[in-house]
Design a protein around this motif. Structure first.
Motif, short mmCIF file in Angstrom:
data_model
loop_
_atom_site.label_atom_id
_atom_site.label_comp_id
_atom_site.label_asym_id
_atom_site.label_seq_id
_atom_site.Cartn_x
_atom_site.Cartn_y
_atom_site.Cartn_z
N THR B 86 0.87 -1.19 0.00
CA THR B 86 0.00 0.00 0.00
C THR B 86 0.90 1.23 0.00
N HIS B 87 1.92 1.18 0.89
CA HIS B 87 2.96 2.21 0.94
C HIS B 87 4.29 1.52 0.66
N PRO B 88 4.79 1.61 -0.56
CA PRO B 88 6.00 0.85 -0.91
C PRO B 88 7.28 1.33 -0.21
N GLU B 89 7.21 2.40 0.56
CA GLU B 89 8.38 2.79 1.36
C GLU B 89 8.37 2.04 2.71
N GLU B 90 7.47 1.09 2.83
CA GLU B 90 7.36 0.26 4.04
C GLU B 90 7.62 -1.19 3.62
N PRO B 91 8.91 -1.56 3.49
CA PRO B 91 9.23 -2.84 2.84
C PRO B 91 8.77 -4.08 3.58
N ASP B 150 7.70 4.80 -2.77
CA ASP B 150 7.28 6.00 -2.06
C ASP B 150 5.91 5.74 -1.42
N ARG B 151 5.43 6.72 -0.68
CA ARG B 151 4.13 6.61 -0.03
C ARG B 151 3.00 6.88 -1.04
N TRP B 152 3.32 7.63 -2.09
CA TRP B 152 2.30 8.10 -3.03
C TRP B 152 2.55 7.53 -4.44
N ASN B 217 -0.94 -4.54 5.17
CA ASN B 217 0.36 -4.50 5.86
C ASN B 217 1.01 -3.12 5.79
N HIS B 218 1.45 -2.61 6.94
CA HIS B 218 2.10 -1.30 6.98
C HIS B 218 3.28 -1.29 7.94
N GLU B 219 4.07 -0.19 7.83
CA GLU B 219 5.07 0.12 8.85
C GLU B 219 4.90 1.59 9.22
N ALA B 220 5.38 1.94 10.43
CA ALA B 220 5.18 3.31 10.89
C ALA B 220 6.46 3.87 11.50
#
Ligand SMILES: [Zn+2]
Lengths: 54, 390
Positions: B86-91, B150-152, B217-220
């Motif tokens: 969803t956010h590819p900067e969160e591997p 990136d996030r976008w 799935n995400h990271e923060a």
């Protein structure tokens, strides 16, 4: 909705191309090295966008 | 006068040569990243690879017509959709999805996986923030290379942004760039901008396949309060609360939060509101995303060690602990997988008529002990028709 967005998208590419051409024209007319360098740097994002690289 | 004109021409030629010397290699690097073919090997459980456009023709021929990996046990039961990227900067979210595709063998029910839910956002990074273009995971056979993103969504696929992003259908006003944020465009619309079309495609798929469990799935960053937690739609709250308790008591701390009812566009809110699926979002810690971080490179992305983030922690500014061991990718992917597994187990407890069972999901303790790379397959050794490129 999607058609309008597509048209606006193409217009933005056209605007980027026009601005790019104006920067190139300024570069060609310029006599000052610092201004030439400045125009070259400013041109980069417009070229990369019009060529769909970045 | 003639001399000065001649000088000026020479200087221009030099400047143009310099400009080309910078823009050609730079542009080639950017293009190589955008066009990189990222291999995903089909594990023994994958029965079919579909495209998102199979459910939603309006995303066909777009960069976001991602692969949907189907792991069908052939035994009736529940169904689950896990999306990474969803956010590819969160591997860790992406890699968790890859480990499911490459390892899991379902024994009851059906599992669907998207590794690159927002493929477009994986084709662009933030050079201005010194993001690496790729990251490599050491495996038993060598390195596997993945695109950093990136996030976008890539502006090349969605340009221009509106002045203000008016979320559909709530009409809530959101930041302009979030019209390219896959976790702000749910439930989406088929004639919207590409990111809105992508979320709508997933909604249509979830409805068509009667998905029971949806996991995003995400990271923060550690500076952000929604971390080491499961965010759940109110319908899924019992399952999430049980999973949180079981994990926190037995393995590692994993909280549970309710999806805010008034904040629109998020997956856990809109998938829960617009489909019958139980919607969960998993957030694990990624120090790379913290604004106070130091050197921004592949090592920070994968090892998650940073002295400045640590100092922020000592000053009490963070919502998750960090020490000199950092938050490495093995821990993050492992926690994501163990959390997915616990959600599935707790769901089965509440709904025994919709079981999902499987073998070989690498869990947190396995991944930390053996390394993430141990659970990645070698694309060179796989048969050609068992390798998919994202
Ligand atoms: Zn995220």
């Amino acid at each position: 909705m999607q058609t309008i967005q597509t048209i606006i998208g193409y217009l933005y590419y056209a605007i980027a191309a026009v601005i790019g051409i104006v920067i190139v024209a300024n570069f060609v007319r310029s006599r000052d090295v610092r201004k030439m360098l400045l125009y070259a740097i400013v041109l980069s994002p417009f070229v990369l966008r019009v060529l769909r690289v970045k | 006068m003639a001399d000065s004109k001649g000088n000026s021409l020479v200087i221009k030629i030099v400047v143009v040569a310099l400009w080309l010397a910078l823009i050609i290699p730079g542009g080639r690097q950017l293009a190589a990243h955008r066009n990189y073919e990222e291999a995903v090997v089909l594990g023994p459980g994958v029965t079919e690879v579909k495209k998102l456009s199979d459910w939603a023709p309006y995303v066909a021929n777009t960069p976001n017509d991602c692969s949907i990996y189907v792991l069908d046990s052939g035994v009736p039961g529940g169904s689950m959709l896990v999306i990474g990227g969803t956010h590819p900067e969160e591997p860790a979210g992406v890699l968790s999805a890859v480990t499911i595709v490459e390892n899991v063998v379902p024994t009851t029910g059906k599992i669907y996986v998207a590794v690159r839910a927002n493929r477009s956002a994986s084709t662009v990074t933030r050079p201005g923030d010194a993001y690496p273009q790729f990251f490599n995971i050491n495996t038993d056979f060598g390195k596997r290379t993945f695109r950093m993103g990136d996030r976008w969504s890539n502006p090349l696929d969605s340009w221009p942004d509106p002045e203000v992003y008016v979320h559909y259908p709530s009409k809530q006003l959101l930041a302009y760039m979030d019209v390219r944020n896959l976790n702000r465009t749910w439930p989406g619309r088929p004639d919207g901008m590409i990111t809105e079309r992508t979320t709508r495609a997933f909604i249509d798929m979830i409805k068509a396949e009667n998905i029971d469990i949806f996991v995003d799935n995400h990271e923060a960053e550690l500076e952000y309060s929604v971390i080491s937690t499961i965010v759940a739609h109110q319908a899924a709250a019992d399952v999430a609360a049980m999973a949180s308790m079981m994990l926190s008591a037995g393995e590692f701390n994993m909280g549970m939060e309710f999806s805010p009812t008034l904040l629109h566009g998020l997956s856990h809110r809109e998938v829960g509101d617009h489909t019958d699926a139980y919607a969960f979002e998993i957030e694990v810690p990624e120090p790379f995303l913290d604004r106070v971080r130091g050197i921004t490179d592949e090592a920070l992305l994968l090892e998650g060690k940073d002295e400045f983030v640590m100092r922020a922690g000592q000053a009490g500014l963070l919502y998750e602990k960090i020490d000199e061991n950092g938050w490495n990718i093995h821990e993050r992917v492992g926690r994501t997988n163990s959390t997915i597994d616990m959600i599935v187990q707790m769901f089965a407890m509440f709904y025994p008529d919709k079981p999902i069972t499987y073998e070989s999901l690498p869990m947190r303790n396995d991944i930390v002990a053996n390394g993430l790379g141990h659970y990645l397959l070698d694309p060179a050794q796989a048969e050609a028709d068992r390798v998919v490129y994202e």
